[in-house]
Structures are given as C-alpha cells and as structure tokens.
Design a protein around this motif. Structure first.
Motif, mmCIF file in Angstrom:
data_model
loop_
_atom_site.group_PDB
_atom_site.id
_atom_site.type_symbol
_atom_site.label_atom_id
_atom_site.label_comp_id
_atom_site.label_asym_id
_atom_site.label_seq_id
_atom_site.Cartn_x
_atom_site.Cartn_y
_atom_site.Cartn_z
ATOM 1 N N LYS A 36 0.850 -1.180 0.000
ATOM 2 C CA LYS A 36 0.000 0.000 0.000
ATOM 3 C C LYS A 36 0.890 1.235 0.000
ATOM 4 C CE LYS A 36 -1.499 3.307 3.117
ATOM 5 N NZ LYS A 36 -0.651 4.033 4.102
ATOM 6 N N VAL A 62 -3.387 -6.789 7.514
ATOM 7 C CA VAL A 62 -3.433 -7.553 6.269
ATOM 8 C C VAL A 62 -2.588 -8.822 6.393
ATOM 9 C CG1 VAL A 62 -2.878 -7.481 3.796
ATOM 10 C CG2 VAL A 62 -3.964 -5.512 4.893
ATOM 11 N N CYS A 71 -4.439 -11.459 8.116
ATOM 12 C CA CYS A 71 -5.472 -12.048 7.261
ATOM 13 C C CYS A 71 -4.891 -13.032 6.245
ATOM 14 C CB CYS A 71 -6.218 -10.945 6.526
ATOM 15 S SG CYS A 71 -7.216 -9.883 7.598
ATOM 16 N N VAL A 96 3.014 -8.386 3.467
ATOM 17 C CA VAL A 96 3.017 -6.947 3.202
ATOM 18 C C VAL A 96 4.437 -6.400 3.312
ATOM 19 C CG1 VAL A 96 2.008 -4.724 3.819
ATOM 20 C CG2 VAL A 96 0.709 -6.826 4.218
ATOM 21 N N ALA A 128 -7.609 -2.359 3.741
ATOM 22 C CA ALA A 128 -7.345 -3.795 3.929
ATOM 23 C C ALA A 128 -8.225 -4.629 3.008
ATOM 24 C CB ALA A 128 -7.575 -4.181 5.386
ATOM 25 N N ARG A 129 -9.492 -4.248 2.868
ATOM 26 C CA ARG A 129 -10.401 -5.003 1.988
ATOM 27 C C ARG A 129 -9.890 -4.996 0.545
ATOM 28 N NH1 ARG A 129 -15.253 -3.113 5.221
ATOM 29 N NH2 ARG A 129 -15.841 -4.991 6.384
ATOM 30 N N MET A 135 -6.756 -4.530 -0.452
ATOM 31 C CA MET A 135 -5.512 -5.297 -0.529
ATOM 32 C C MET A 135 -5.792 -6.797 -0.556
ATOM 33 S SD MET A 135 -3.208 -2.988 2.090
ATOM 34 C CE MET A 135 -1.671 -3.926 1.950
ATOM 35 N N LEU A 136 -6.697 -7.236 0.293
ATOM 36 C CA LEU A 136 -7.020 -8.663 0.351
ATOM 37 C C LEU A 136 -7.722 -9.123 -0.917
ATOM 38 C CD1 LEU A 136 -8.157 -8.786 4.071
ATOM 39 C CD2 LEU A 136 -6.081 -9.819 3.126
ATOM 40 N N PRO A 145 -11.494 -8.236 7.178
ATOM 41 C CA PRO A 145 -10.492 -7.571 8.020
ATOM 42 C C PRO A 145 -11.090 -6.914 9.260
ATOM 43 C CG PRO A 145 -10.903 -6.300 6.028
ATOM 44 C CD PRO A 145 -11.623 -7.594 5.862
#
Length: 424
Positions: free
Chosen positions: A82, A100, A103, A107, A277-278, A280-281, A290
């Motif tokens: 990110k 993240v 999860c 990263v 986070a959403r 990225m996942l 997350p």
C-alpha cells in the motif's frame, strides 16, 4: 540513434511526445551524470508545463526502474503493498500492515520519512525504543516469511534515478508534475516486487493534491502505470481536509495506532484501515473479513511480532514531550472547520517534522485534536493539546493552529472519507 540532452529538452518544450529511445537515454544518462542537473531541471519544467501521455509516463517509469535493482520478495503468501500520497495524521500503515498480514497476505512496506507538514512512517516507528528501519534484503525476506509484514527503509539500490531526480524537483518547483509524481511512486513500488498494490491518493488541504480533479488524474496515472507493468493496482481517493484521527506527531500516532489494533481508536482511522485492507485482500485473492480480524486482536499480535523482529519493544513506554499547552475555544459555538494543513504545519513547528531531510525530529512532539468539526464547544474548552521539547516553538504553532480553527462558520457537508475507487 544518438541523442543529446538539448534535443530531448527542445522536444518536450515544444509539446512533442518523447520517443522510447529518448526517454531511456535521458534517464540513464542523468543517472550516470552525463546529463547535467541544469539540463534535467529544464526537462522537468518542460514536463511540468506540457505533461506526458500515459504511454510516455509508463516508459519513463520503466527507465527509472531499470536504473537500479528489482527485488525478489516472493514468499509462500501473496504479496501486496500500500502507498499513501501523504497527509496529516496519516498513521494508517501502522495498523494496516499487521492487519493484512494477520489475514494471510505478505506486506512488504518500504516506507520513507516525513518532510514538511506530512509525517513519515519511519519517523513514527523510530519512536519505539530499539526499533530499526534499516534491514538487509535477507532480513526483509525472512521477516515477510515469518511474520507476514515488514515496514522498513527502502534499500539504496531501488530506482536511483528517482532519488536523484526527486531532490532536483524539490528545488526547481516541479514536484507537482503529475507524470513525475506518478513515475516516482511507481518506479519504487514496482522495483519493490510486490504482486499487487493499493494506493491511497489523498485530496484536500492537508494533501499534495488540493483538488479532486488533480487527485483523480494522479490516481488514474498511477493505476495505468501499474497495469502497464503487469501489476494488480487499485487506487482510493480519500479525504484529507481534516486530520485523520486525533493524534498528529510521531509517538502519539503510534499510541493511537496501537489503540486501533487493540479494537479501539478513532472511527475514521478504523474505517480507512479496514477499507484499504479489503482492497488489498481482494487483490491478493484472500476472502477474509479484516474488520473481524481487527476486532479479534489478532492484528495486534502480528504488530507485536513485527516490532520485535526489528529490535523494538512493543510494550515499552513511548517518549513523551517535556512541555504541553492547550488551545482553547475563544467563544461558545460549533467547530465548523479544522484545517488539516494548519494542524500539520503546527505539529511540524513543534518539532514533529523536518524542513530538510537531514533534520532531526522530536519523538514526542505533535498536536492532539480534542474536537472534530461538527462538535459544539464552550468558551475556554480545550480544542487541541500541543506537545514539544522546545517551548519557544509554541507561539508559532499556536498562531498557525488558530488560523485553521473555525468557530460558527458556514456549515458545509464534509466529503465521505473514501471519495471514490479507481481500478485497473
């Protein structure tokens, strides 16, 4: 075909598209010292005035990447990074990276230091006793595998052309050129080697992009470059007219981030952390909520392991400034404005930031916003607390902060925190 710096400058001065050969040659020649600073300054200004199209910008980025190393950070998890374009109170990397990782993604967050009114992630983390920013490539890879997250300084071999050009842009009034901003960000991120990238492009008084139009143009340029280089990229436009959270500084932002990781913290910090986070996942192909992981405390455990892996003590007391003063409301009413830029400059004046890259920062300095716009206040009620080790800095900080506080002004509807999402 042979090229000369003057020919390249003239082409862009006259509004022409630089050829791939011209781009490759001038970036390489500048990195090697064959093109002089004054010549690259002229070219940067021509780019600032006449722009670059998407293909030109992508080629410029490719040439900057080719000037240095490309890291191989492959581990047994999908890698996703990110990047934020910078704001006031923007401590999101601190809770986001361990969240993240908790999860299931890896990263690799290679971060920088603050300059001017925007804070730097490394400066914040260095307020933790024992924590170190400089890691070798072997250490980065090992930590990614064992912890799932690493936040550290970029290795010196990444995009040296960008490092040299950025210093030049800073003193020639060309920092704001969107093609140069986009290629600067993406050359480092692509060379870092992550499979996917989520960009937090901030817009508002506390951001470098003051208008939504320019922020949207930058976000589109960043996403297009990523797609051109085979990366999965998403950009979020996010509001930076008001500071994120309450804390603006180094140690106080770490403390607020820990509150978020333990299931508390300001609503806006939690909202943006979960939103990023959403994304990225999703790019990493991981179907985990997350928000649930953040509330469970699992992300805090990953944070503690990440800090320990870099020599820090996650349970240690954070530095506290020697001097504190309070800004009070001048009258009864409603706080209708709290300008992010003014708060950022006040924190900088107190010692939380630097004017030059080599300047030191105070770990405990900063501003804590006690009231956010929309709240009713009484005369004499504290609006903000100011912290510093150098009390002579209070007067200038108070003057700046007062200019950013508006009482009983026109009530305007604030933008949503996440304004838009731009996908590749």
């Amino acid at each position: 075909m042979s090229h000369t710096a003057v020919d390249v400058i003239r082409a862009k001065r006259d509004g022409l598209r630089l050829t791939d050969g011209q781009v490759d040659w001038v970036v390489d020649a500048y990195t090697r010292g064959e093109v002089a600073d004054e010549q690259m300054s002229a070219l940067a200004m021509a780019i600032f005035l006449n722009g670059m199209d998407a293909a030109e910008t992508a080629r410029w980025t490719r040439a900057m990447i080719a000037s240095g190393d490309v890291l191989d950070l492959r581990v047994d998890r999908p890698t996703v990074d990110k990047h934020s374009t910078g704001g006031v109170g923007d401590k999101i990397t601190l809770p986001l990276a361990p969240l993240v990782a908790a999860c299931g993604a890896a990263v690799p967050q290679l971060s920088g230091r603050g300059l001017g009114h925007t804070g730097g992630t490394l400066d914040k983390l260095e307020s933790i006793p024992g924590w170190r920013a400089q890691l070798s490539l072997d250490e980065i890879t090992a930590q990614l595998g064992s912890v799932g997250a690493v936040v550290c300084a970029a290795t010196t071999g990444l995009a040296p052309a960008d490092r040299k050009l950025y210093a030049l842009r800073d003193v020639t009034g060309t920092v704001e050129a969107i093609p140069l901003i986009a290629s600067s960000i993406m050359s480092k991120k692509i060379a870092e080697g992550a499979d996917a990238l989520v960009l937090d492009v901030k817009v508002g008084s506390g951001a470098f992009m003051k208008t939504e139009e320019r922020a949207r143009a930058l976000a589109r340029a960043l996403v297009d470059i990523g797609v051109d280089h085979g990366r999965k990229v998403t950009a979020l436009l996010t509001d930076m007219s008001v500071p994120l959270g309450a804390a603006v500084g180094n140690a106080i932002e770490v403390a607020e981030s820990v509150d978020v990781l333990r299931g508390g913290g300001p609503e806006d910090v939690v909202e943006l952390t979960v939103a990023l986070a959403r994304e990225m996942l999703a790019l990493a192909g991981i179907d985990v909520d997350p928000a649930r992981v953040l509330a469970s405390g699992e992300a805090y455990e990953t944070w503690a392991r990440m800090i320990r892996a870099q020599g820090g003590d996650p349970e240690a007391e954070l530095p506290v400034a020697k001097h504190t003063r309070v800004l009070e409301a001048a009258e009864d009413g409603v706080l209708t404005g709290l300008d992010a830029y003014a708060v950022g400059v006040a924190a900088w004046r107190l010692g939380a930031g630097r004017a030059r890259k080599e300047d030191p920062v105070q770990a405990g300095a900063g501003v804590r916003c006690l009231v956010k716009p929309g709240a009713a206040v009484s005369a004499g009620q504290p609006i903000a607390e100011l912290y510093t080790d150098t009390p002579e800095a209070f007067d200038a900080a108070f003057e700046t902060l007062r200019g950013g506080v508006e009482l009983n002004g026109e009530v305007t509807e604030r933008s949503a925190l996440v304004i838009d999402t731009i996908r590749g």
